[in-house]
Design an enzyme around this catalytic site. Structure first.
Site, PDB file in Angstrom:
ATOM      1  N   LYS A   1       0.843  -1.198   0.000  1.00 18.58           N
ATOM      2  CA  LYS A   1       0.000   0.000   0.000  1.00 18.58           C
ATOM      3  C   LYS A   1       0.879   1.250   0.000  1.00 18.58           C
ATOM      4  CE  LYS A   1      -1.847   2.773   3.004  1.00 18.58           C
ATOM      5  NZ  LYS A   1      -1.889   4.024   2.238  1.00 18.58           N
TER       6      LYS A   1
ATOM      7  N   GLY B   1       7.008   4.705   8.297  1.00 15.99           N
ATOM      8  CA  GLY B   1       6.146   5.872   8.486  1.00 15.99           C
ATOM      9  C   GLY B   1       6.316   6.440   9.874  1.00 15.99           C
ATOM     10  N   SER B   2       5.257   7.007  10.391  1.00 19.76           N
ATOM     11  CA  SER B   2       5.360   7.711  11.667  1.00 19.76           C
ATOM     12  C   SER B   2       5.417   6.740  12.849  1.00 19.76           C
ATOM     13  CB  SER B   2       4.162   8.644  11.833  1.00 19.76           C
ATOM     14  OG  SER B   2       2.981   7.892  11.857  1.00 19.76           O
ATOM     15  N   THR B   3       6.008   7.204  13.916  1.00 16.93           N
ATOM     16  CA  THR B   3       6.104   6.384  15.128  1.00 16.93           C
ATOM     17  C   THR B   3       4.709   6.094  15.675  1.00 16.93           C
ATOM     18  OG1 THR B   3       8.267   7.312  15.587  1.00 16.93           O
ATOM     19  CG2 THR B   3       7.136   6.292  17.440  1.00 16.93           C
TER      20      THR B   3
ATOM     21  N   GLY C   1       3.244   3.351  13.638  1.00 18.35           N
ATOM     22  CA  GLY C   1       4.048   2.162  13.928  1.00 18.35           C
ATOM     23  C   GLY C   1       3.624   1.514  15.248  1.00 18.35           C
TER      24      GLY C   1
ATOM     25  N   GLU D   1      10.124   0.787  10.387  1.00 17.14           N
ATOM     26  CA  GLU D   1      11.147   1.817  10.135  1.00 17.14           C
ATOM     27  C   GLU D   1      10.453   3.143  10.360  1.00 17.14           C
ATOM     28  OE1 GLU D   1      12.950   4.561   9.049  1.00 17.14           O
ATOM     29  OE2 GLU D   1      12.941   3.971   6.938  1.00 17.14           O
TER      30      GLU D   1
ATOM     31  N   CYS E   1      13.625  10.358   6.943  1.00 16.64           N
ATOM     32  CA  CYS E   1      13.616   9.860   8.326  1.00 16.64           C
ATOM     33  C   CYS E   1      15.001   9.931   8.947  1.00 16.64           C
ATOM     34  CB  CYS E   1      13.068   8.444   8.366  1.00 16.64           C
ATOM     35  SG  CYS E   1      13.816   7.387   7.146  1.00 16.64           S
TER      36      CYS E   1
ATOM     37  N   GLU F   1      10.387  15.022  15.657  1.00 16.50           N
ATOM     38  CA  GLU F   1      10.723  14.953  14.235  1.00 16.50           C
ATOM     39  C   GLU F   1       9.876  15.977  13.483  1.00 16.50           C
ATOM     40  OE1 GLU F   1       9.514  11.443  11.955  1.00 16.50           O
ATOM     41  OE2 GLU F   1      11.512  11.447  11.069  1.00 16.50           O
TER      42      GLU F   1
HETATM   43  P1  NDP Z   1       1.910   7.937   8.432  1.00 14.09           P
HETATM   44  O1  NDP Z   1       2.660   7.083   9.375  1.00 14.09           O
HETATM   45  O2  NDP Z   1       0.504   8.243   8.734  1.00 14.09           O
HETATM   46  O3  NDP Z   1       1.936   7.285   6.964  1.00 14.09           O
HETATM   47  C1  NDP Z   1       2.790   6.264   6.529  1.00 14.09           C
HETATM   48  C2  NDP Z   1       1.990   5.171   5.807  1.00 14.09           C
HETATM   49  O4  NDP Z   1       1.141   4.510   6.754  1.00 14.09           O
HETATM   50  C3  NDP Z   1       1.062   5.712   4.722  1.00 14.09           C
HETATM   51  O5  NDP Z   1       0.972   4.762   3.674  1.00 14.09           O
HETATM   52  C4  NDP Z   1      -0.247   5.811   5.472  1.00 14.09           C
HETATM   53  O6  NDP Z   1      -1.374   5.818   4.638  1.00 14.09           O
HETATM   54  C5  NDP Z   1      -0.210   4.559   6.311  1.00 14.09           C
HETATM   55  N1  NDP Z   1      -1.101   4.582   7.475  1.00 14.09           N
HETATM   56  C6  NDP Z   1      -1.586   5.650   8.144  1.00 14.09           C
HETATM   57  N2  NDP Z   1      -2.379   5.247   9.167  1.00 14.09           N
HETATM   58  C7  NDP Z   1      -2.401   3.894   9.133  1.00 14.09           C
HETATM   59  C8  NDP Z   1      -3.041   2.896   9.920  1.00 14.09           C
HETATM   60  N3  NDP Z   1      -3.801   3.196  10.962  1.00 14.09           N
HETATM   61  N4  NDP Z   1      -2.837   1.598   9.613  1.00 14.09           N
HETATM   62  C9  NDP Z   1      -2.045   1.259   8.561  1.00 14.09           C
HETATM   63  N5  NDP Z   1      -1.428   2.161   7.770  1.00 14.09           N
HETATM   64  C10 NDP Z   1      -1.580   3.466   8.058  1.00 14.09           C
HETATM   65  O7  NDP Z   1       2.723   9.271   8.228  1.00 14.09           O
HETATM   66  P2  NDP Z   1       2.145  10.714   7.808  1.00 14.09           P
HETATM   67  O8  NDP Z   1       2.101  10.734   6.332  1.00 14.09           O
HETATM   68  O9  NDP Z   1       0.888  11.053   8.524  1.00 14.09           O
HETATM   69  O10 NDP Z   1       3.287  11.649   8.360  1.00 14.09           O
HETATM   70  C11 NDP Z   1       3.249  12.105   9.707  1.00 14.09           C
HETATM   71  C12 NDP Z   1       4.622  12.210  10.281  1.00 14.09           C
HETATM   72  O11 NDP Z   1       5.203  10.922  10.289  1.00 14.09           O
HETATM   73  C13 NDP Z   1       5.610  13.053   9.503  1.00 14.09           C
HETATM   74  O12 NDP Z   1       5.546  14.387   9.841  1.00 14.09           O
HETATM   75  C14 NDP Z   1       6.904  12.430   9.905  1.00 14.09           C
HETATM   76  O13 NDP Z   1       7.319  12.974  11.119  1.00 14.09           O
HETATM   77  C15 NDP Z   1       6.576  10.980  10.085  1.00 14.09           C
HETATM   78  N6  NDP Z   1       6.922  10.154   8.917  1.00 14.09           N
HETATM   79  C16 NDP Z   1       8.046   9.437   8.958  1.00 14.09           C
HETATM   80  C17 NDP Z   1       8.423   8.706   7.858  1.00 14.09           C
HETATM   81  C18 NDP Z   1       9.664   7.907   7.861  1.00 14.09           C
HETATM   82  O14 NDP Z   1      10.195   7.636   6.798  1.00 14.09           O
HETATM   83  N7  NDP Z   1      10.140   7.476   8.994  1.00 14.09           N
HETATM   84  C19 NDP Z   1       7.649   8.696   6.630  1.00 14.09           C
HETATM   85  C20 NDP Z   1       6.427   9.454   6.709  1.00 14.09           C
HETATM   86  C21 NDP Z   1       6.120  10.155   7.815  1.00 14.09           C
HETATM   87  P3  NDP Z   1      -1.921   7.175   3.977  1.00 14.09           P
HETATM   88  O15 NDP Z   1      -0.804   8.090   3.800  1.00 14.09           O
HETATM   89  O16 NDP Z   1      -2.476   6.707   2.694  1.00 14.09           O
HETATM   90  O17 NDP Z   1      -2.979   7.677   4.886  1.00 14.09           O
END
Ligand code: NDP
Length: 482
Positions: A183, A236-238, A241, A258, A292, A389
């Protein structure tokens, strides 16, 4: 005219062949999702690129079942050498279509074409080449005599490196013999959908790779909750995660996370300063700071603080912010309005808590989402901008006097993903690196990636490693597999 005044040099978008609508890619063909379609827009112009299907729980179920059948009937029975041929083919197609993917990524994500062309796309191809080579050598990876795949892997990726994160996830999973449901993030689905075409072009057996688009709370959480998934890999976000870790707790689903970071980039007074300036700038302003492992905390030895900051701001003043398709652009658009709001809010907190803001004076385009490169000095370790972050082009600067103070400050973080050390002394470099709690540490360079090198974090930056032999371990078991 100064040397920063260049004529516009926009990359043409004529190479793109974007469909008016993209369905879900399930079992080798396109199908519409049951959710409500959504648009993906270009963050630099706010114009609509295309519409995309949203997968609901029934669509996710179809995708997982297709991946299971492909695993049982085809992929797990195929020799490693045969699987490798598909991965090599995918890598070559990515190279052949490199320009198209670079333009698409720039349009959908907002990052400069210079970066998609020179970093994202070549590295994505490199990841497939690298893991293609492992496909028939799994028993030599130091992971047991006969390691086997886990089964169906669910992979959820973010918007900051859409194609590259897809490659980081898919290449080792497929090489190890797993099938996948992936996804992409809702704001950057385009290159993942184009990648589905690459799978078709490569003749990849149906169901080995399935791509489901949609929102995290709908499609993502349905994928996480699906009982037919053997492994979840998330970047993605903590916060998300943590939710995923809670959701799979007590089950036998394997998980790698990660998550975020707050990397310390440490500059000692004996460092080659001009080199350090380039590393500090690319460490935080590469990809608009949507990284990240960004070096978002600059730790500078107190006696060179003023000189280093002077050199950094002078160098930053030569950077160009604007149309990401322009080959002269250094700083592109922020990926979404939501992310721009987040960055703006946290930067305002910086000032409210007493730090001093320096911001690049530059023209901001009328349309799109933009945040000029920003530096905060006079930052205290307890300030929000030193701890949270920001995931944007914002650098927080702290000072130190001794190596042990630098180490203590660098480790004073809930995260532990990356760090940088700038010094001419190799002995100091090694001694400091030894003490830093960070998964990846660069010395006299920053943000360098290689498929052979493992990447991952400590503490709230997550667990598991991607890249290298270690990246295979996340998709293999010494037992029988499923
Ligand atoms: P998210 O963690 O929300 O998004 C990362 C992925 O997870 C996207 O594909 C998102 O879907 C998906 N996702 C969101 N909620 C769920 C859930 N409940 N269950 C399963 N999958 C889910 O990050 P954000 O885009 O909201 O960014 C927010 C903050 O996170 C940033 O400001 C940054 O600090 C951090 N971040 C860190 C990253 C890294 O590489 N470590 C990458 C991205 C963000 P969708 O986007 O389609 O809603």
């Amino acid at each position: 005219m100064t040397f920063t005044d260049y004529d516009a040099a926009p990359e043409s978008t004529s190479i793109l062949n974007i469909r008016e609508h993209y369905g879900l890619f399930i079992n080798g063909s396109w199908t519409n999702g049951h959710g409500e379609s959504f648009t993906t827009i270009s963050p630099s112009t706010e114009s609509v690129i295309t519409t995309v299907s949203e997968a609901d729980a029934t669509d996710v179920d179809r995708a997982v079942k297709a991946a299971r059948v492909a695993y049982d009937k085809v992929w797990s029975r195929m020799s490693g050498a045969e699987r490798g041929k598909y991965l090599f083919r995918i890598a070559r197609i990515l190279q052949e279509r490199a320009r198209e993917f670079a333009v698409a990524e720039t349009v959908d994500n907002g990052k400069p074409i210079r970066e998609t062309r020179d970093v994202d796309v070549p590295l994505a191809a490199a990841w497939f080449f690298y893991y293609a080579g492992w496909s028939d050598k799994l028993e030599h990876a130091g992971l047991g005599a006969n390691p086997t795949a886990l089964g169906v892997a669910a992979q959820i990726i973010p918007w900051n490196f859409p194609l590259l994160m897809l490659a980081w996830k898919l290449a080792p999973a497929l090489a190890a013999g797993n099938t996948v449901v992936l996804k992409p993030a809702e704001t950057t689905p385009l290159t993942a959908l184009m990648f589905a075409e690459v799978c078709q072009q490569a003749g990849l057996p149906d169901g080995v790779v399935n791509i489901v688009t949609g929102h995290g709370t709908i499609t993502g959480s349905a994928l996480v909750a699906h009982a037919g998934v053997n492994k979840i890999a998330f970047t993605g976000s903590t916060a998300v995660g943590r939710q995923i870790a809670r959701a799979v707790a007590g089950s036998d689903t394997r998980l790698t996370l990660e998550l975020g970071g707050k990397g310390a980039n440490i500059v000692f007074d004996d460092a080659a300063l001009d080199q350090a300036v380039e590393g500090v700038i690319s460490g935080i302003f590469f990809n608009q700071g949507h990284v990240c492992c960004a070096g978002s905390r600059l730790l500078v030895q107190e006696n060179i603080h003023d000189e280093l900051m002077d050199r950094i701001t002078r160098r930053l003043s030569t950077l160009r912010l604007g149309d990401p398709l322009d080959k002269n652009t250094d700083i592109g658009a922020i990926n979404s309005k939501a992310q721009l709001d987040r960055i703006t809010a946290i930067a305002n907190t910086g000032e409210a808590e007493g730090a001093e803001r320096w911001q690049l004076a530059c023209d901001i385009p009328d349309k799109g989402f933009w945040f000029p490169p920003t530096i905060f000095t006079n930052v205290a370790a307890s300030n929000t901008i030193a701890r949270d972050e920001i995931f944007g082009p914002v650098l927080s600067v702290l000072t130190f006097r001794t190596p042990s103070e630098a180490i203590a400050k660098a480790n004073n973080s809930a995260y532990g993903l990356s760090a940088g050390i700038w010094t001419e002394k190799a002995s100091r470099m090694l001694a400091v690196a030894d003490e830093l709690r960070a998964g990846v540490i660069w010395a006299n360079t920053f943000n360098k990636f290689d498929p052979a090198s493992p990447f991952g974090g400590y503490k709230e930056s997550g667990y598991g490693r991607e890249g290298g032999r270690h990246g295979l371990a996340a998709y293999l078991t010494e037992g029988e597999g499923r």
